[in-house]
Scaffold this active site. Structure first.
Site, PDB file in Angstrom:
ATOM      1  N   GLU A  54       0.867  -1.171   0.000  1.00 61.12           N
ATOM      2  CA  GLU A  54       0.000   0.000   0.000  1.00 61.12           C
ATOM      3  C   GLU A  54       0.911   1.231   0.000  1.00 61.12           C
ATOM      4  OE1 GLU A  54      -3.507   2.228   2.590  1.00 61.12           O
ATOM      5  OE2 GLU A  54      -2.679   0.337   3.302  1.00 61.12           O
TER       6      GLU A  54
ATOM      7  N   LYS B 291       4.121   0.746  10.168  1.00 53.00           N
ATOM      8  CA  LYS B 291       4.133   1.951   9.337  1.00 53.00           C
ATOM      9  C   LYS B 291       3.610   3.156  10.113  1.00 53.00           C
ATOM     10  CE  LYS B 291       3.897   0.575   4.490  1.00 53.00           C
ATOM     11  NZ  LYS B 291       3.067   0.607   3.262  1.00 53.00           N
TER      12      LYS B 291
ATOM     13  N   ARG C  90       6.095 -12.747   9.616  1.00 46.80           N
ATOM     14  CA  ARG C  90       6.667 -11.455   9.269  1.00 46.80           C
ATOM     15  C   ARG C  90       8.025 -11.304   9.948  1.00 46.80           C
ATOM     16  NH1 ARG C  90       3.239  -6.592  11.340  1.00 46.80           N
ATOM     17  NH2 ARG C  90       5.142  -5.503  10.701  1.00 46.80           N
TER      18      ARG C  90
END
Length: 557
Positions: free
Chosen positions: A36, A273, A263
């Protein structure tokens, strides 16, 4: 990839992919990297990039780069550009397969109409807060929206009017009709579309005021592109039933398989983020490319190489087990890479003048030095030597501890690639600080050690007349604890106050006068450094990439 690399190691996802190829389920593998564009990529994304691009390349497939751009309030073309730069920097290429989820907005809208016509979606009038309350909890089932059983025709009419902009933000949403009693909250009639007026999308401008949600857009974009394996991190495991529901209930051309992996969690940093955005916005760092940041832009500015980052991702592997990776492993990867490739140079970070009293004042010699001790192909360079030199202040002491092998009053050391010198006199200022050493040089010791002479210490130096003044930025770990924010603490309070120290008045050997930004070197006995983008021929600026060895534990003890 743009340079040679070892093939990816085997792991459970590669085994699945190879089995699918062997069975004939797929003729060719197609993966995708779908960021994104709401921030810069970080080292965690590098793991996903190397997995998706590297795996596809290893089995003769391909990988798309697609921006999942469904939230224009947080997205920007700056992030689109930076992401493309980062993927290329890592050595991967998507060819002509650059896509945006917004490319599919019209098709996604059509799929939503299809769901409404099948009785699988409805327009809901509940507010965001009411929707949350109706959804229930992990231990209590949700409640049906009062609008759940609206007639298909009414839903189609309202949805058309939502697109036309007749309703304000938050007035209505389109929701999937799945199961409000499902133990998986993601299946409790999730929102598929929401209204957002007054925003300018970086790709579609003001063409839309109706935007699809990520959980709806992502699987259908995969299906439209013909993705065979949709690889994502473990937090999306609970979303997989919704992923499958979306592609199973509309007329998409293929049905990708979602596979989850752990992750990357890295010590002494944050990977969220939102937190990274706050660090930048609140001024805790100097931008997304601050060398203390875990962003790929920050690592690049700090002097990390693409090969080292890829090697690190290979070392940590692909599993389903969440773990915390030691920062030392990342630092080891870059240290190993630069040890083999970085030319050697001499730099004095804390200068102390030394006058060689028996060396002619009008004499200048040229000392030949190898650019790399293990790689003869890097050649040699000439280093000027004269009566006045500078050594590092840490290489002299009047009160030496045990096993101190550097310069002391009356003691001898060898200058790297030059002579043996003896400290004869210590000059101090009015405050008792050492400001200069007077030393004598043994002119018979150039390149050899006379019989009977035992000199244990070797130190680096620069010639005073030709030294290049420079600024050196010593970067360290951004946080002082391995897991910032653990236990509910404010991660900002755990920022390492010594994560950046700026040394001015440093002196470099003359060969570094024309250095270009991005050039990497080992400063002998100091560490690996890179010329910063701020660097100019008149004012070189170097960033510490990594030390010669891991000293963090000792420095924190």
């Amino acid at each position: 990839m743009t340079d040679a690399a070892e093939p990816p190691r085997t792991h459970f996802i590669r085994q699945i992919v190879e089995a699918d190829l062997a069975s004939g389920k797929h003729d060719r593998i197609l993966t995708r990297f779908p960021p994104e564009p709401n921030g810069y990529l970080h080292i965690g994304h590098a793991k996903s990039i190397t997995l998706n691009f590297g795996l596809a390349e290893a089995v003769g497939g391909a990988c798309n780069l697609r921006f999942d751009d469904t939230n224009p309030l947080k997205e920007d073309v700056e992030f689109v550009d930076s992401i493309q730069e980062d993927v290329r920097w890592l050595g991967f290429d998507w060819g002509d397969r650059l896509y945006f989820a917004s490319d599919y907005f019209e098709q996604l809208y059509g799929f939503a109409v299809e769901l409404i016509e099948k009785g699988l979606a409805y327009v809901c009038d509940l507010s965001a807060e009411e929707t949350r309350l109706y959804r229930g909890t992990l231990t209590e089932p949700g409640r049906d929206s009062p609008n759940r059983n609206r007639p298909v025709a009414e839903n189609l009419d309202l949805f058309t009017r939502m697109r036309a902009g007749e309703f304000p933000d938050g007035a209505r949403t389109l929701r999937a009709k799945i199961d409000m009693a499902s133990p998986n909250i993601n299946l409790r009639d999730p929102v598929l579309y929401r209204i957002k007026h007054g925003v300018v999308h970086h790709q579609t401008g003001t063409a839309w005021c109706l935007y699809p949600t990520y959980d709806y857009t992502h699987p259908l974009s995969d299906a439209l592109e013909g993705i065979t394996h949709s690889l994502c991190t473990l937090e999306f495991e609970d979303h997989r039933p919704l992923y499958d529901w979306c592609i199973n209930n509309v007329s998409v051309p293929c049905k990708p398989r979602q596979i989850e992996f752990s992750r990357l969690n890295l010590e002494y940093t944050v990977m969220s983020k939102r937190r990274l955005t706050d660090l930048v916005g609140e001024g805790h760092v100097q931008g997304w490319d601050d060398p203390r940041m875990p962003t790929l832009a920050g690592l690049r500015r700090r002097g990390y190489t693409p090969a080292a980052v890829r090697d690190f991702c290979e070392r940590i592997g692909i599993t389903k087990s969440d773990n915390l990776v030691e920062m030392a492993l990342l630092e080891s990867a870059i240290r190993d890479d630069l040890d083999a490739t970085a030319p050697r140079r001499m730099a004095v970070l804390r200068p102390l003048r030394v006058v060689l009293t028996n060396y002619p004042a009008d004499r200048t010699e040229s000392m030949e030095s190898r650019n790399h001790p293990k790689d003869e192909t890097q050649g040699t360079r000439a280093i000027p030597f004269g009566r006045e030199i500078y050594i590092d202040r840490n290489d002299f002491t009047e009160n030496p501890p045990k096993d101190f092998k550097r310069l002391i009053p009356g003691g001898e050391v060898r200058l790297r690639n030059a002579y043996v010198i003896r400290c004869d006199e210590v000059i101090k200022d009015a405050h008792g600080e050492v400001v200069e050493l007077r030393a004598s040089v043994d002119l018979d010791t150039l390149g050899r050690n006379p019989e009977g002479r035992k000199v244990k210490g070797v130190i680096h130096w620069v010639s005073a007349a030709q030294a290049v003044p420079a600024e050196i930025r010593l970067y360290d770990r951004l946080f002082s604890v391995p897991t910032p924010g653990a236990g509910g603490t404010d991660y900002r309070t755990e920022i390492n106050p010594d994560s950046l120290r700026v040394l001015s008045g440093c002196l470099l050997e003359s060969s570094l006068r024309a250095v270009q930004p991005g050039e990497r070197f080992q400063f002998e006995r100091e560490g690996y450094f890179v010329a910063d983008p701020d660097s100019t021929p008149e004012r070189p600026v170097f960033n510490l990439t990594v030390g010669l060895r891991d000293t963090w534990g000792r420095s924190q003890a």
